[in-house]
Motif scaffolding. Structure first.
Motif, PDB file in Angstrom:
ATOM      1  N   PRO A   4      38.468  54.786  15.039  1.00 30.66           N
ATOM      2  CA  PRO A   4      38.874  53.931  13.917  1.00 30.66           C
ATOM      3  C   PRO A   4      39.672  52.734  14.421  1.00 30.66           C
ATOM      4  O   PRO A   4      40.328  52.809  15.458  1.00 30.66           O
ATOM      5  N   PRO A   5      39.643  51.646  13.670  1.00 33.13           N
ATOM      6  CA  PRO A   5      40.398  50.457  14.089  1.00 33.13           C
ATOM      7  C   PRO A   5      41.905  50.746  14.107  1.00 33.13           C
ATOM      8  O   PRO A   5      42.401  51.625  13.402  1.00 33.13           O
ATOM      9  N   GLU A   6      42.593  49.997  14.926  1.00 36.47           N
ATOM     10  CA  GLU A   6      44.031  50.201  15.087  1.00 36.47           C
ATOM     11  C   GLU A   6      44.782  49.993  13.766  1.00 36.47           C
ATOM     12  O   GLU A   6      45.721  50.722  13.444  1.00 36.47           O
ATOM     13  N   SER A   7      44.354  49.029  12.972  1.00 34.49           N
ATOM     14  CA  SER A   7      45.028  48.762  11.699  1.00 34.49           C
ATOM     15  C   SER A   7      44.920  49.982  10.767  1.00 34.49           C
ATOM     16  O   SER A   7      45.853  50.296  10.032  1.00 34.49           O
ATOM     17  N   TYR A   8      43.782  50.671  10.826  1.00 34.87           N
ATOM     18  CA  TYR A   8      43.600  51.868  10.013  1.00 34.87           C
ATOM     19  C   TYR A   8      44.569  52.953  10.459  1.00 34.87           C
ATOM     20  O   TYR A   8      45.194  53.635   9.631  1.00 34.87           O
ATOM     21  N   LEU A   9      44.730  53.135  11.767  1.00 34.04           N
ATOM     22  CA  LEU A   9      45.651  54.141  12.287  1.00 34.04           C
ATOM     23  C   LEU A   9      47.093  53.801  11.912  1.00 34.04           C
ATOM     24  O   LEU A   9      47.874  54.689  11.557  1.00 34.04           O
ATOM     25  N   ILE A  10      47.430  52.516  11.974  1.00 34.02           N
ATOM     26  CA  ILE A  10      48.785  52.093  11.584  1.00 34.02           C
ATOM     27  C   ILE A  10      48.997  52.361  10.096  1.00 34.02           C
ATOM     28  O   ILE A  10      50.029  52.890   9.686  1.00 34.02           O
ATOM     29  N   PHE A  11      47.998  52.007   9.292  1.00 30.60           N
ATOM     30  CA  PHE A  11      48.092  52.237   7.849  1.00 30.60           C
ATOM     31  C   PHE A  11      48.245  53.721   7.553  1.00 30.60           C
ATOM     32  O   PHE A  11      49.065  54.122   6.725  1.00 30.60           O
ATOM     33  N   LYS A  12      47.466  54.537   8.250  1.00 27.70           N
ATOM     34  CA  LYS A  12      47.528  55.984   8.051  1.00 27.70           C
ATOM     35  C   LYS A  12      48.902  56.524   8.417  1.00 27.70           C
ATOM     36  O   LYS A  12      49.469  57.359   7.696  1.00 27.70           O
ATOM     37  N   GLU A  13      49.491  56.025   9.501  1.00 28.36           N
ATOM     38  CA  GLU A  13      50.826  56.448   9.926  1.00 28.36           C
ATOM     39  C   GLU A  13      51.887  56.005   8.906  1.00 28.36           C
ATOM     40  O   GLU A  13      52.779  56.772   8.556  1.00 28.36           O
ATOM     41  N   GLU A  14      51.778  54.790   8.400  1.00 30.25           N
ATOM     42  CA  GLU A  14      52.719  54.289   7.388  1.00 30.25           C
ATOM     43  C   GLU A  14      52.601  55.091   6.093  1.00 30.25           C
ATOM     44  O   GLU A  14      53.603  55.387   5.441  1.00 30.25           O
ATOM     45  N   LEU A  15      51.376  55.424   5.743  1.00 28.81           N
ATOM     46  CA  LEU A  15      51.150  56.236   4.553  1.00 28.81           C
ATOM     47  C   LEU A  15      51.802  57.612   4.708  1.00 28.81           C
ATOM     48  O   LEU A  15      52.437  58.117   3.782  1.00 28.81           O
ATOM     49  N   LYS A  16      51.682  58.191   5.874  1.00 28.26           N
ATOM     50  CA  LYS A  16      52.291  59.486   6.154  1.00 28.26           C
ATOM     51  C   LYS A  16      53.820  59.389   6.049  1.00 28.26           C
ATOM     52  O   LYS A  16      54.473  60.249   5.450  1.00 28.26           O
ATOM     53  N   LYS A  17      54.409  58.314   6.615  1.00 27.15           N
ATOM     54  CA  LYS A  17      55.855  58.098   6.526  1.00 27.15           C
ATOM     55  C   LYS A  17      56.281  57.939   5.070  1.00 27.15           C
ATOM     56  O   LYS A  17      57.322  58.467   4.663  1.00 27.15           O
ATOM     57  N   ALA A  18      55.490  57.208   4.296  1.00 27.18           N
ATOM     58  CA  ALA A  18      55.812  56.997   2.880  1.00 27.18           C
ATOM     59  C   ALA A  18      55.773  58.323   2.119  1.00 27.18           C
ATOM     60  O   ALA A  18      56.624  58.576   1.254  1.00 27.18           O
ATOM     61  N   GLU A  19      54.810  59.165   2.423  1.00 23.19           N
ATOM     62  CA  GLU A  19      54.714  60.479   1.775  1.00 23.19           C
ATOM     63  C   GLU A  19      55.920  61.353   2.126  1.00 23.19           C
ATOM     64  O   GLU A  19      56.476  62.030   1.258  1.00 23.19           O
ATOM     65  N   ILE A  20      56.326  61.318   3.376  1.00 24.35           N
ATOM     66  CA  ILE A  20      57.493  62.090   3.809  1.00 24.35           C
ATOM     67  C   ILE A  20      58.742  61.588   3.080  1.00 24.35           C
ATOM     68  O   ILE A  20      59.550  62.381   2.583  1.00 24.35           O
ATOM     69  N   GLU A  21      58.909  60.266   2.991  1.00 27.52           N
ATOM     70  CA  GLU A  21      60.048  59.677   2.288  1.00 27.52           C
ATOM     71  C   GLU A  21      60.015  60.029   0.805  1.00 27.52           C
ATOM     72  O   GLU A  21      61.041  60.340   0.199  1.00 27.52           O
ATOM     73  N   LYS A  22      58.826  60.006   0.231  1.00 22.89           N
ATOM     74  CA  LYS A  22      58.668  60.365  -1.183  1.00 22.89           C
ATOM     75  C   LYS A  22      59.111  61.809  -1.413  1.00 22.89           C
ATOM     76  O   LYS A  22      59.843  62.096  -2.379  1.00 22.89           O
ATOM     77  N   GLU A  23      58.723  62.717  -0.556  1.00 24.42           N
ATOM     78  CA  GLU A  23      59.112  64.122  -0.681  1.00 24.42           C
ATOM     79  C   GLU A  23      60.621  64.297  -0.499  1.00 24.42           C
ATOM     80  O   GLU A  23      61.250  65.075  -1.211  1.00 24.42           O
TER      81      GLU A  23
END
Length: 87
Positions: A4-23
């Motif tokens: 996958p493109p690097e931007s997708y991996l960065i987005f996926k990592e940011e999304l994961k961080k956002a989910e952790i923060e949300k929890e």
């Protein structure tokens, strides 16, 4: 299979961080809500106790007022009886 493109991996990592923060925020707010509910229950209990004390006080004051009125009547009647008797 392509990587996958690097931007997708960065987005996926940011999304994961956002989910952790949300929890984390959800858990924090739920704890605060629990604390507030406990405090609210305590305040309700205090208000209820104070209302009971006020009711008891009003009942007692009313009873005393009735007794005082009865005593005044009795004193008035006693005065009338003393005036009417000739000893």
């Amino acid at each position: 299979m392509k990587t996958p493109p690097e931007s997708y991996l960065i987005f996926k990592e940011e999304l994961k961080k956002a989910e952790i923060e949300k929890e984390r925020l959800k858990a924090e707010y739920e704890e605060k809500l629990r604390e507030m509910n406990m405090e609210l229950s305590f305040l309700k209990e205090q208000i209820s106790s104070q209302q009971d004390m006020m009711k008891t006080t009003l009942t007692y004051a009313s009873r005393l007022e009735n007794e005082i009125n009865g005593l005044h009547k009795q004193i008035s009647e006693d005065k009338k009886q003393r005036k009417g008797s000739f000893h």
